[in-house]
Design an enzyme around this catalytic site. Structure first.
Site, PDB file in Angstrom:
ATOM      1  N   HIS A  90      -5.333   8.302   0.538  1.00  0.00           N
ATOM      2  CA  HIS A  90      -4.244   8.397   1.517  1.00  0.00           C
ATOM      3  C   HIS A  90      -4.055   9.817   2.039  1.00  0.00           C
ATOM      4  O   HIS A  90      -3.565  10.011   3.146  1.00  0.00           O
ATOM      5  CB  HIS A  90      -2.931   7.906   0.895  1.00  0.00           C
ATOM      6  CG  HIS A  90      -3.021   6.558   0.263  1.00  0.00           C
ATOM      7  ND1 HIS A  90      -3.286   5.416   0.979  1.00  0.00           N
ATOM      8  CD2 HIS A  90      -2.903   6.176  -1.036  1.00  0.00           C
ATOM      9  CE1 HIS A  90      -3.316   4.364   0.158  1.00  0.00           C
ATOM     10  NE2 HIS A  90      -3.093   4.805  -1.069  1.00  0.00           N
ATOM     11  N   THR A 231       5.765   7.314   1.074  1.00  0.00           N
ATOM     12  CA  THR A 231       4.710   6.344   0.770  1.00  0.00           C
ATOM     13  C   THR A 231       5.219   5.407  -0.317  1.00  0.00           C
ATOM     14  O   THR A 231       6.149   5.754  -1.064  1.00  0.00           O
ATOM     15  CB  THR A 231       3.431   7.042   0.273  1.00  0.00           C
ATOM     16  OG1 THR A 231       3.746   7.831  -0.887  1.00  0.00           O
ATOM     17  CG2 THR A 231       2.852   7.947   1.357  1.00  0.00           C
TER      18      THR A 231
END
Length: 396
Positions: A90, A231
């Protein structure tokens, strides 16, 4: 609907409950089947009312005079032990030593890690997670800390209110540079080693460096609000500090972020570039964003505005000088005119009246001739009489 479409729906129907039962094993993404619009289905807190990032509307922030400058602790004392850099699929994460921390907050916070968010260089020009007045930056750096006064570690703190403190640093590309020019050596301590972790789950040791070189110079002007991780699992435990000053990098440095990393593993046949790893801004939901500076002093001027102000000030100074010179000349003119008027008005008088100090002393006036003659006759007569009296008489 054809058979292939029906089988796909059945597969999703079977897999979704299993995914919900084990959220930790879900591979979430920023777009796709488990993209950010679906995060709340698998991670309930991602649908909470205090989510991050947010759009900071400067006119709606509230000035708080109690907000003091944040104080990095040990950021420059990196020691000899190397840092760990890794690709988690990510973003690029740099683990930080536990002696680094953050002061200037209600509690002492210990550093854990920092990571980056960026875009793809597309027409949207996005990249940062937070925005200010609707405008995004090219990238954003997050430095994550946990509340070490109240909790023993990151895992315990991340689920609790005020458990985390994150610094948000907006990154912009400086304009007008030649190709290849580097403007921020501090970021090269990370970007020059991204090629070692190109694929997800790869890690590498990099030389330790001064982390404070990544921060803006002004640590006293910032925005503060309560929010969440950006996130999954999106825990609403973060005390956010978003600096007003942007950090500048070159276009070449930004390109390294946008093009060097993959979100796929080395074993996957299809490589997927790691791009646009930023979450969309979330609603404030009546939260208040506090500012450590007033709106007037916190206004950031663009280079064009600064140039216009400088030119305006210079023109104002020139104009003021012209006005002062005109006034001085006008005063001199009227003074000269007054003096000329005085001279003209006094021209009918004698020059001795004007220069009376130079007038000679008056001469004695002469007597009339007639009076002189009379006095002379009287003198002669008196003389004659005296002579007659004094003459002796003679006998006949």
């Amino acid at each position: 609907m054809d058979i292939s479409g029906l089988s796909l729906l059945l597969t999703l129907f079977i897999l979704r409950p299993a995914a919900k039962a084990s959220a930790e094993e879900i591979t979430w993404t920023y777009s796709g089947l488990v993209g950010q619009s679906e995060w709340s289905e698998y991670f309930p807190e991602c649908g909470g009312t205090a989510q991050s990032p947010v759009d900071v509307i400067t006119t709606q922030t509230k000035y708080d005079s109690s907000l003091i400058p944040v104080t990095p602790l040990g950021y420059s004392q990196h020691g000899n032990k190397p840092f760990t850099l890794y690709n988690n699929g990510h973003t690029a994460v740099i683990e930080l030593p536990e002696w680094m921390g953050l002061g200037g907050l209600p509690w002492l916070f210990t550093a854990v890690q920092m990571h980056l968010h960026w875009g793809s260089g597309g027409p949207s020009h996005g990249g940062s997670e937070h925005t200010i007045n609707g405008l995004s930056a090219d990238a954003e750096l997050h430095v994550v800390h946990y509340n070490s006064e109240l909790y023993p570690n990151m895992s315990a703190a991340m689920t609790q209110r005020n458990g985390l403190a994150v610094l948000g640093i907006l990154i912009v590309v400086i304009k007008g540079l030649k190709t290849g020019e580097e403007t921020n050596p501090g970021f090269n301590n990370i970007l020059n080693y991204l090629s070692r972790i190109r694929h997800a789950k790869q890690s590498a040791f990099i030389p330790a460096f001064d982390v404070q070189t990544l921060l803006p110079k002004d640590l006293g002007r910032y925005y503060r609000y309560n929010g969440s991780l950006t996130t999954p699992p999106c825990y609403q435990s973060v005390m956010w500090t978003l600096f007003n000053e942007r950090v500048q990098i070159s276009k070449a440095q930004l390109l390294k972020m946008e093009t060097l990393l993959y979100s796929s593993t080395a074993e996957e046949p299809d490589r997927m570039l790691l791009q646009d790893n930023y979450r969309a801004t979330q609603p404030l939901n009546h939260r208040v964003i506090f500012a450590s500076f007033s709106a007037e002093s916190g206004k950031e001027l663009s280079p064009g505005e600064v140039t216009a102000i400088v030119i305006g000030v210079m023109c104002g100074c020139v104009g003021l000088a012209v006005i002062v010179r005109f006034i001085v000349k006008t005063i001199r003119f009227f003074r000269l005119l007054h003096l000329e008027t005085v001279v003209v008005n006094n021209s009918s008088t004698s020059s001795w009246d004007i220069l009376h100090n130079n007038r000679p002393a008056p001469m004695p006036r002469t007597k009339k001739p007639e009076e002189d003659e009379k006095k002379q006759d009287m003198v002669m007569n008196s003389t004659s009489d005296g002579e007659i009296k004094d003459k002796p008489e003679t006998d006949p």
